[in-house]
Design a protein around this motif. Structure first.
Motif, mmCIF file in Angstrom:
data_model
loop_
_atom_site.group_PDB
_atom_site.id
_atom_site.type_symbol
_atom_site.label_atom_id
_atom_site.label_comp_id
_atom_site.label_asym_id
_atom_site.label_seq_id
_atom_site.Cartn_x
_atom_site.Cartn_y
_atom_site.Cartn_z
ATOM 1 N N THR A 71 -8.686 47.518 70.370
ATOM 2 C CA THR A 71 -8.468 48.634 69.154
ATOM 3 C C THR A 71 -8.173 49.752 70.023
ATOM 4 O OG1 THR A 71 -9.621 47.267 67.752
ATOM 5 C CG2 THR A 71 -9.463 49.637 67.324
ATOM 6 N N LEU A 72 -9.057 50.140 71.028
ATOM 7 C CA LEU A 72 -8.930 51.427 71.786
ATOM 8 C C LEU A 72 -7.454 51.109 72.530
ATOM 9 C CD1 LEU A 72 -9.571 54.112 72.782
ATOM 10 C CD2 LEU A 72 -11.203 53.081 74.557
ATOM 11 N N HIS A 73 -7.081 50.337 73.321
ATOM 12 C CA HIS A 73 -6.012 50.116 73.838
ATOM 13 C C HIS A 73 -4.800 50.487 72.900
ATOM 14 C CE1 HIS A 73 -3.361 47.386 76.968
ATOM 15 N NE2 HIS A 73 -2.630 48.680 76.754
ATOM 16 N N PHE A 74 -4.873 49.774 71.766
ATOM 17 C CA PHE A 74 -3.684 50.032 70.872
ATOM 18 C C PHE A 74 -3.505 51.369 70.522
ATOM 19 C CE2 PHE A 74 -2.231 50.331 66.430
ATOM 20 C CZ PHE A 74 -1.076 49.906 66.374
ATOM 21 N N PHE A 75 -4.491 52.126 70.335
ATOM 22 C CA PHE A 75 -4.488 53.383 69.702
ATOM 23 C C PHE A 75 -4.263 54.268 70.847
ATOM 24 C CE2 PHE A 75 -6.924 51.886 65.821
ATOM 25 C CZ PHE A 75 -5.990 52.157 64.912
ATOM 26 N N LEU A 76 -4.497 53.881 72.179
ATOM 27 C CA LEU A 76 -3.829 54.763 73.251
ATOM 28 C C LEU A 76 -2.381 54.515 73.506
ATOM 29 C CD1 LEU A 76 -6.854 54.281 75.747
ATOM 30 C CD2 LEU A 76 -6.181 56.354 74.761
ATOM 31 N N ALA A 128 -19.564 48.471 72.176
ATOM 32 C CA ALA A 128 -18.380 48.200 70.994
ATOM 33 C C ALA A 128 -18.383 49.398 70.085
ATOM 34 C CB ALA A 128 -18.701 47.146 70.403
ATOM 35 N N ALA A 129 -19.487 50.326 70.009
ATOM 36 C CA ALA A 129 -19.576 51.383 69.321
ATOM 37 C C ALA A 129 -18.895 52.211 69.891
ATOM 38 C CB ALA A 129 -21.050 51.652 68.662
ATOM 39 N N ILE A 130 -19.214 52.578 71.325
ATOM 40 C CA ILE A 130 -18.660 53.638 72.172
ATOM 41 C C ILE A 130 -17.018 53.255 72.112
ATOM 42 C CG2 ILE A 130 -18.328 54.437 74.310
ATOM 43 C CD1 ILE A 130 -21.338 53.818 74.837
ATOM 44 N N LEU A 131 -16.488 52.064 72.128
ATOM 45 C CA LEU A 131 -15.004 51.696 72.178
ATOM 46 C C LEU A 131 -14.445 52.078 70.939
ATOM 47 C CD1 LEU A 131 -14.992 48.611 74.469
ATOM 48 C CD2 LEU A 131 -14.344 50.838 75.093
ATOM 49 N N ALA A 162 -14.045 55.840 70.710
ATOM 50 C CA ALA A 162 -13.076 56.213 71.560
ATOM 51 C C ALA A 162 -11.660 56.139 70.730
ATOM 52 C CB ALA A 162 -13.291 55.755 72.734
ATOM 53 N N ALA A 163 -11.652 55.020 69.978
ATOM 54 C CA ALA A 163 -10.543 54.603 69.327
ATOM 55 C C ALA A 163 -10.284 55.626 68.078
ATOM 56 C CB ALA A 163 -10.330 53.162 68.835
ATOM 57 N N ILE A 164 -11.145 55.936 67.474
ATOM 58 C CA ILE A 164 -10.928 56.921 66.503
ATOM 59 C C ILE A 164 -10.582 58.226 67.069
ATOM 60 C CG2 ILE A 164 -12.340 58.231 64.714
ATOM 61 C CD1 ILE A 164 -13.811 55.491 64.149
ATOM 62 N N ILE A 165 -11.261 58.659 68.120
ATOM 63 C CA ILE A 165 -10.986 60.016 68.775
ATOM 64 C C ILE A 165 -9.204 59.697 69.381
ATOM 65 C CG2 ILE A 165 -11.499 61.425 70.730
ATOM 66 C CD1 ILE A 165 -14.407 60.607 70.361
ATOM 67 N N ALA A 166 -9.055 58.771 69.815
ATOM 68 C CA ALA A 166 -7.574 58.570 70.203
ATOM 69 C C ALA A 166 -6.768 58.663 69.006
ATOM 70 C CB ALA A 166 -7.522 57.326 70.974
ATOM 71 N N LEU A 167 -6.956 58.175 68.063
ATOM 72 C CA LEU A 167 -6.282 58.042 66.849
ATOM 73 C C LEU A 167 -6.011 59.554 66.255
ATOM 74 C CD1 LEU A 167 -4.803 56.588 64.439
ATOM 75 C CD2 LEU A 167 -6.846 56.182 63.339
ATOM 76 N N ALA A 168 -7.154 60.349 66.240
ATOM 77 C CA ALA A 168 -7.130 61.869 65.788
ATOM 78 C C ALA A 168 -6.402 62.305 67.040
ATOM 79 C CB ALA A 168 -8.506 62.325 65.740
ATOM 80 N N PHE A 169 -6.290 62.336 68.012
ATOM 81 C CA PHE A 169 -5.303 63.193 68.881
ATOM 82 C C PHE A 169 -3.933 62.715 68.853
ATOM 83 C CE2 PHE A 169 -9.461 63.879 71.830
ATOM 84 C CZ PHE A 169 -9.159 65.273 71.722
ATOM 85 N N SER A 170 -3.705 61.400 68.565
ATOM 86 C CA SER A 170 -2.412 61.021 68.275
ATOM 87 C C SER A 170 -1.738 61.493 66.974
ATOM 88 C CB SER A 170 -2.190 59.304 68.248
ATOM 89 O OG SER A 170 -2.475 58.969 69.660
ATOM 90 N N TYR A 171 -2.616 61.692 66.047
ATOM 91 C CA TYR A 171 -2.418 62.155 64.805
ATOM 92 C C TYR A 171 -1.928 63.807 64.861
ATOM 93 C CZ TYR A 171 -1.986 63.594 59.928
ATOM 94 O OH TYR A 171 -1.643 64.144 58.763
ATOM 95 N N SER A 172 -2.704 64.490 65.670
ATOM 96 C CA SER A 172 -2.532 65.864 65.760
ATOM 97 C C SER A 172 -1.357 66.288 66.860
ATOM 98 C CB SER A 172 -3.851 66.469 66.398
ATOM 99 O OG SER A 172 -4.010 66.017 67.698
ATOM 100 N N LEU A 228 0.444 57.159 61.557
ATOM 101 C CA LEU A 228 -0.844 57.286 61.971
ATOM 102 C C LEU A 228 -1.736 57.901 60.821
ATOM 103 C CD1 LEU A 228 -0.067 59.265 65.208
ATOM 104 C CD2 LEU A 228 -0.908 56.825 65.032
ATOM 105 N N GLN A 229 -1.185 58.156 59.810
ATOM 106 C CA GLN A 229 -1.832 58.531 58.481
ATOM 107 C C GLN A 229 -2.958 57.668 57.930
ATOM 108 O OE1 GLN A 229 0.377 60.339 55.510
ATOM 109 N NE2 GLN A 229 -0.770 61.970 55.419
#
Length: 169
Positions: free
Chosen positions: A63-68, A140-143, A146-156, A167-168
């Motif tokens: 999931t994190l890899h995808f959102f990166l 897993a919670a950390i990953l 981090a995926a949610i943070i990566a998604l937020a950065f990608s959106y911004s 990304l919405q």
């Protein structure tokens, strides 16, 4: 459902890394979901346990890899891909190997005529397994965080309205 859509997209665009990652992520999510809902069947079979545990353990890293990588590669994946992917997938691989080692050891202890002699060791192995599972919940919670943070950065940082709408939701 979604795995079929991901498979069709992968079939039509096998060269597209985000599509490959989405297919892998949706397949792992399906495997983890099936394992969670049919654990009483899977727990009794080594042949079922390995792939379903692997799906569940690798899902946060996928999931994190995808959102990166979606909609375009973000740092650190774009700058240091080898180090990023190594750091991303090393904990799940070690967790799967460790958990399977403990499960096989506990299984070995519980077989045969001398199983009663190994009850204390078996309890220790199962306690270690529980600790490993709970420890990986933290990873897993950390990953996932981090995926949610990566998604937020990608959106911004989306360059076009199409990227932003992808990304919405």
């Amino acid at each position: 459902g979604i795995v079929t859509i991901a498979a069709l997209a992968f079939w039509r665009r096998p060269y597209d890394q985000p599509v490959r990652l989405f297919f892998c992520m949706s397949t792992a999510a399906m495997g983890a979901f099936a394992a969670g809902h049919h654990w009483w069947v899977i727990a009794g079979s080594q042949w079922l346990l390995i792939p379903f545990v692997t799906c569940a353990v690798v899902l946060p890293a996928l999931t994190l890899h995808f959102f990166l990588a979606f909609p375009r590669p973000r740092p650190p994946l774009s700058r240091l891909p080898t180090i990023t992917l190594g750091g991303l997938y090393l904990p799940p691989v070690l967790a799967v190997l460790g958990l399977m080692l403990i499960v096989n050891y506990a299984n070995w202890l519980s077989r045969g005529d001398t199983a009663g002699d190994h009850i204390a060791i078996l309890h220790q192995a199962l306690a270690l397994l529980r600790t490993g599972v709970y420890g990986y919940f933290i990873v897993a919670a950390i990953l996932f965080g981090a995926a949610i943070i990566a998604l937020a950065f990608s959106y911004s940082a989306a360059r076009t309205p199409i990227e932003r709408s992808q990304l919405q939701w």
